[in-house]
Design a protein around this motif. Structure first.
Motif, PDB file in Angstrom:
ATOM      1  N   ARG A 116      -1.339   7.712  12.766  1.00 24.56           N
ATOM      2  CA  ARG A 116      -2.700   7.175  12.740  1.00 24.56           C
ATOM      3  C   ARG A 116      -3.514   7.649  13.949  1.00 24.56           C
ATOM      4  O   ARG A 116      -4.726   7.828  13.849  1.00 24.56           O
ATOM      5  N   ALA A 144     -11.658   6.062  -3.380  1.00 24.21           N
ATOM      6  CA  ALA A 144     -12.504   4.958  -2.916  1.00 24.21           C
ATOM      7  C   ALA A 144     -13.926   5.081  -3.449  1.00 24.21           C
ATOM      8  O   ALA A 144     -14.650   4.087  -3.524  1.00 24.21           O
ATOM      9  N   LEU A 194      -4.288   5.640   5.556  1.00 27.01           N
ATOM     10  CA  LEU A 194      -4.091   4.212   5.297  1.00 27.01           C
ATOM     11  C   LEU A 194      -2.613   3.833   5.251  1.00 27.01           C
ATOM     12  O   LEU A 194      -2.255   2.691   5.499  1.00 27.01           O
ATOM     13  N   THR A 211     -14.908  -5.175  -3.776  1.00 30.30           N
ATOM     14  CA  THR A 211     -14.085  -4.221  -4.521  1.00 30.30           C
ATOM     15  C   THR A 211     -12.695  -4.073  -3.896  1.00 30.30           C
ATOM     16  O   THR A 211     -11.808  -3.514  -4.518  1.00 30.30           O
ATOM     17  N   CYS A 255     -13.311   0.839   7.028  1.00 27.38           N
ATOM     18  CA  CYS A 255     -13.596   2.002   6.187  1.00 27.38           C
ATOM     19  C   CYS A 255     -14.463   3.034   6.927  1.00 27.38           C
ATOM     20  O   CYS A 255     -15.619   2.765   7.240  1.00 27.38           O
ATOM     21  N   ASN A 275     -10.362  11.631  10.038  1.00 26.25           N
ATOM     22  CA  ASN A 275     -11.213  11.035   8.994  1.00 26.25           C
ATOM     23  C   ASN A 275     -12.587  10.680   9.552  1.00 26.25           C
ATOM     24  O   ASN A 275     -13.616  10.930   8.924  1.00 26.25           O
ATOM     25  N   ARG A 298      -2.207  -6.698   5.590  1.00 25.91           N
ATOM     26  CA  ARG A 298      -1.611  -6.191   6.824  1.00 25.91           C
ATOM     27  C   ARG A 298      -0.173  -6.678   6.904  1.00 25.91           C
ATOM     28  O   ARG A 298       0.098  -7.807   6.505  1.00 25.91           O
ATOM     29  N   LYS A 322       0.829  -1.218   0.000  1.00 26.91           N
ATOM     30  CA  LYS A 322       0.000   0.000   0.000  1.00 26.91           C
ATOM     31  C   LYS A 322       0.854   1.256   0.000  1.00 26.91           C
ATOM     32  O   LYS A 322       0.556   2.234  -0.679  1.00 26.91           O
ATOM     33  N   ARG A 342      -6.617   9.122  11.857  1.00 30.26           N
ATOM     34  CA  ARG A 342      -7.836   8.286  11.838  1.00 30.26           C
ATOM     35  C   ARG A 342      -9.027   9.047  12.475  1.00 30.26           C
ATOM     36  O   ARG A 342     -10.081   9.140  11.847  1.00 30.26           O
TER      37      ARG A 342
HETATM   38  C1  HEM Z   1     -18.073   0.934  -1.914  1.00 33.40           C
HETATM   39  C2  HEM Z   1     -17.143   1.796  -1.589  1.00 33.40           C
HETATM   40  C3  HEM Z   1     -16.041   1.525  -0.618  1.00 33.40           C
HETATM   41  C4  HEM Z   1     -15.528   0.346  -0.170  1.00 33.40           C
HETATM   42  C5  HEM Z   1     -15.947  -1.063  -0.554  1.00 33.40           C
HETATM   43  C6  HEM Z   1     -14.484   0.670   0.772  1.00 33.40           C
HETATM   44  C7  HEM Z   1     -13.724  -0.267   1.426  1.00 33.40           C
HETATM   45  C8  HEM Z   1     -12.662   0.034   2.231  1.00 33.40           C
HETATM   46  C9  HEM Z   1     -11.773  -0.943   2.795  1.00 33.40           C
HETATM   47  C10 HEM Z   1     -11.870  -2.437   2.579  1.00 33.40           C
HETATM   48  C11 HEM Z   1     -10.863  -0.269   3.519  1.00 33.40           C
HETATM   49  C12 HEM Z   1      -9.740  -0.862   4.334  1.00 33.40           C
HETATM   50  C13 HEM Z   1      -8.543  -1.100   3.519  1.00 33.40           C
HETATM   51  C14 HEM Z   1      -7.540  -1.813   4.327  1.00 33.40           C
HETATM   52  O1  HEM Z   1      -7.808  -2.305   5.414  1.00 33.40           O
HETATM   53  O2  HEM Z   1      -6.432  -1.914   3.837  1.00 33.40           O
HETATM   54  C15 HEM Z   1     -11.160   1.135   3.422  1.00 33.40           C
HETATM   55  C16 HEM Z   1     -10.445   2.135   4.020  1.00 33.40           C
HETATM   56  C17 HEM Z   1     -10.786   3.453   3.953  1.00 33.40           C
HETATM   57  N1  HEM Z   1     -11.872   3.998   3.309  1.00 33.40           N
HETATM   58 FE1  HEM Z   1     -13.206   3.016   2.215  1.00 33.40          FE
HETATM   59  N2  HEM Z   1     -14.388   2.028   0.906  1.00 33.40           N
HETATM   60  C18 HEM Z   1     -15.326   2.587   0.075  1.00 33.40           C
HETATM   61  C19 HEM Z   1     -15.583   3.920  -0.093  1.00 33.40           C
HETATM   62  C20 HEM Z   1     -15.042   4.901   0.681  1.00 33.40           C
HETATM   63  C21 HEM Z   1     -15.414   6.289   0.619  1.00 33.40           C
HETATM   64  C22 HEM Z   1     -16.463   6.865  -0.330  1.00 33.40           C
HETATM   65  C23 HEM Z   1     -14.646   6.930   1.527  1.00 33.40           C
HETATM   66  C24 HEM Z   1     -14.686   8.383   1.914  1.00 33.40           C
HETATM   67  C25 HEM Z   1     -15.700   9.190   1.685  1.00 33.40           C
HETATM   68  C26 HEM Z   1     -13.768   5.965   2.133  1.00 33.40           C
HETATM   69  C27 HEM Z   1     -12.800   6.239   3.084  1.00 33.40           C
HETATM   70  C28 HEM Z   1     -11.863   5.337   3.526  1.00 33.40           C
HETATM   71  C29 HEM Z   1     -10.717   5.703   4.339  1.00 33.40           C
HETATM   72  C30 HEM Z   1     -10.331   7.098   4.831  1.00 33.40           C
HETATM   73  C31 HEM Z   1     -10.033   4.508   4.600  1.00 33.40           C
HETATM   74  C32 HEM Z   1      -8.754   4.344   5.420  1.00 33.40           C
HETATM   75  C33 HEM Z   1      -9.106   3.945   6.825  1.00 33.40           C
HETATM   76  C34 HEM Z   1      -7.916   3.696   7.724  1.00 33.40           C
HETATM   77  O3  HEM Z   1      -6.814   3.455   7.231  1.00 33.40           O
HETATM   78  O4  HEM Z   1      -8.105   3.747   8.929  1.00 33.40           O
HETATM   79  N3  HEM Z   1     -14.049   4.749   1.612  1.00 33.40           N
HETATM   80  N4  HEM Z   1     -12.274   1.291   2.631  1.00 33.40           N
END
Ligand code: HEM
Length: 433
Positions: free
Chosen positions: A119, A260, A112, A311, A382, A126, A317, A99, A123
């Motif tokens: 973080r 995302a 991320l 998706t 997320c 966010n 990790r 990543k 975090r």
């Molecule tokens: C269908 C749409 C989405 C899916 C399936 C999704 C899924 C995910 C997943 C699986 C992760 C974790 C990745 C990991 O653990 O490596 C993640 C992290 C994140 N997503 Fe989403 N996401 C989506 C849309 C969005 C949207 C629209 C936003 C913001 C408006 C967003 C903000 C974030 C952020 C900020 C993280 C990082 C969290 C962290 O590292 O603590 N996501 N997302």
């Protein structure tokens, strides 16, 4: 101290060929539509799930390392999925090498890919702006108004074209996303999202492509301008007004929200295909439209779309210390891989594996449940989940309120199992009133 098992060389070759390489070929950060079309024709996603079932039969609870050394270890046990996700950021760091290599192209200071110390403030920042715990964001009314306008414009186009295609849907979706995230004035700023797309294509190549290019600087400068402009009703406004500690880098959190959102478009378009094909589904969705913005059936349909076709198929990790497992120890610095489609589509444990089952989402799922993790889980889950479910369910609600849809080309069978792959880019709908 027993070491965690490592695959035999033939098994490693099969895992690479059937599970890991197709994911990389499809484009981890920006999807490659042509490759996804081939994957669908060859049913590669189903093959990957079968391969994982075979590996679990062979190696038990695992995790099993693909190659010797500090390489990748595949998680095979449902309890271990919860353990890994709940154990973020230590001992299971979300800022994995892969990543950092990929996301460094457009958000080197994003949450991320942050250190555990960064973080601790990025975090919560966010979570505050995205209002992670709230089904309907404070800007929900503005978001719904934007969706209504853009879906109306989209349907005007559909009436002329005679069908709903990925191109027209995604154009409308990105207008919505730019307005909601950056502000209404960004509606037609295709350059900012085109730049991001180009950078995401570079990100597919991770460390192999040069970083910090002129395009990266232009993209991040543009995002910062929107944050400074802080248009009322946008997430940029909240980014500008939410208190941040030095080092939080508020504007560098925004690219992840834009990037995302693409997954939200794929999930919504596939959900529309499910809703228009599965008997009674569209009627059920229409019946709840007077409850807008609270659309539980449509939200569950989007979650089902994400369960059936995750998706983020690979949740990665890196271990920050030696970790003990049922079959032995994994050394610090190992990469732990959760292959979500395996858990979502394991027909030996999930009776609904290959059918549309929105009822799976009728309540919050817990660590006692079988892991269905389209949005990951635990402390790094997320934080945009509720925002994207709100946008997606409202878009689908508006589309279904106005027209009937029929998927062209028989991509889905109302009576058969749901296919392992469904490329959103190839979907087309005939529409009627
Ligand atoms: C269908 C749409 C989405 C899916 C399936 C999704 C899924 C995910 C997943 C699986 C992760 C974790 C990745 C990991 O653990 O490596 C993640 C992290 C994140 N997503 Fe989403 N996401 C989506 C849309 C969005 C949207 C629209 C936003 C913001 C408006 C967003 C903000 C974030 C952020 C900020 C993280 C990082 C969290 C962290 O590292 O603590 N996501 N997302």
């Amino acid at each position: 101290m027993t070491k965690s098992p490592t695959m035999s060389p033939p098994d490693a070759a099969r895992a690479l060929l059937n599970v890991l390489l197709p994911m990389a070929a499809g484009g981890a950060i920006a999807r490659r539509p042509r490759v996804m079309g081939v994957a669908q024709r060859l049913d590669l996603d189903s093959r990957a799930v079968r391969e994982m079932q075979r590996l679990r039969d062979r190696y038990g609870a695992g995790p099993v390392q693909v190659l010797p050394g500090r390489g990748m270890a595949l998680v095979l046990d449902p309890g271990d999925v919860h353990r890994v996700l709940n154990g973020s950021p230590q001992p299971f760091s979300p800022a994995s090498r892969e990543k950092r290599g990929a996301l460094g192209h457009f958000q080197p200071e994003g949450v991320l890919v942050s250190s555990p110390e960064e973080r601790t403030h990025r975090r919560p920042f966010n979570e505050q702006v995205l209002q992670a715990g709230r089904p309907v964001h404070d800007h929900g009314e503005h978001m719904a108004a934007v969706v209504t306008e853009e879906v109306e414009a989209l349907l005007g186009h559909v009436d002329v074209a005679g069908e709903l295609t990925w191109d027209s849907f995604s154009r409308a979706w990105w207008r919505i996303v730019r307005r909601v995230v950056l502000g209404d004035s960004a509606r037609d700023d295709e350059q900012v999202t085109d730049d991001l797309l180009r950078l995401r294509k570079d990100a597919n190549w991770s460390y192999l492509k040069p970083r910090r290019t002129a395009r990266t600087r232009r993209f991040l400068r543009r995002v910062r301008e929107y944050v400074d402009r802080a248009e009322p009703g946008s997430l940029a406004e909240m980014t500008a007004t939410t208190p941040a500690r030095p080092g939080t880098e508020p504007h560098q959190q925004v690219p992840q929200w834009l990037f995302a959102a693409d997954a939200g478009a794929w999930a919504s378009f596939r959900a529309l295909a499910l809703l228009s094909t599965m008997p009674g589904a569209a009627a059920r969705a229409r019946a709840e439209l007077d409850r807008l913005p609270d659309l539980p059936y449509l939200r569950a349909s989007v979650l089902e779309s994400l369960r059936l076709w995750p998706t983020t198929p690979l949740i990665l990790r890196d271990t920050t210390e030696d970790t003990e497992w049922a079959r032995g120890t994994l050394a610090a610095g190992s990469s732990v891989v959760i292959f979500a489609p395996f858990f979502h589509r394991d027909d030996r444990h999930v009776p609904e594996a290959h059918r549309f089952a929105p009822e799976l989402w009728s309540r919050e799922r817990t660590d006692e449940d079988w892991p269905l993790v389209p949005f990951s889980g635990g402390p790094a889950m997320c934080p945009g989940r509720n925002v994207v479910l709100l946008l997606a369910s409202t878009v689908l609600g508006r589309l279904l309120a106005e027209r009937e849809y029929v998927v062209e080309g028989g991509a889905l069978d109302p009576d058969g199992p749901v296919p392992g792959s469904l490329s959103p880019f190839a979907l087309r709908f005939r529409t009627g009133r």
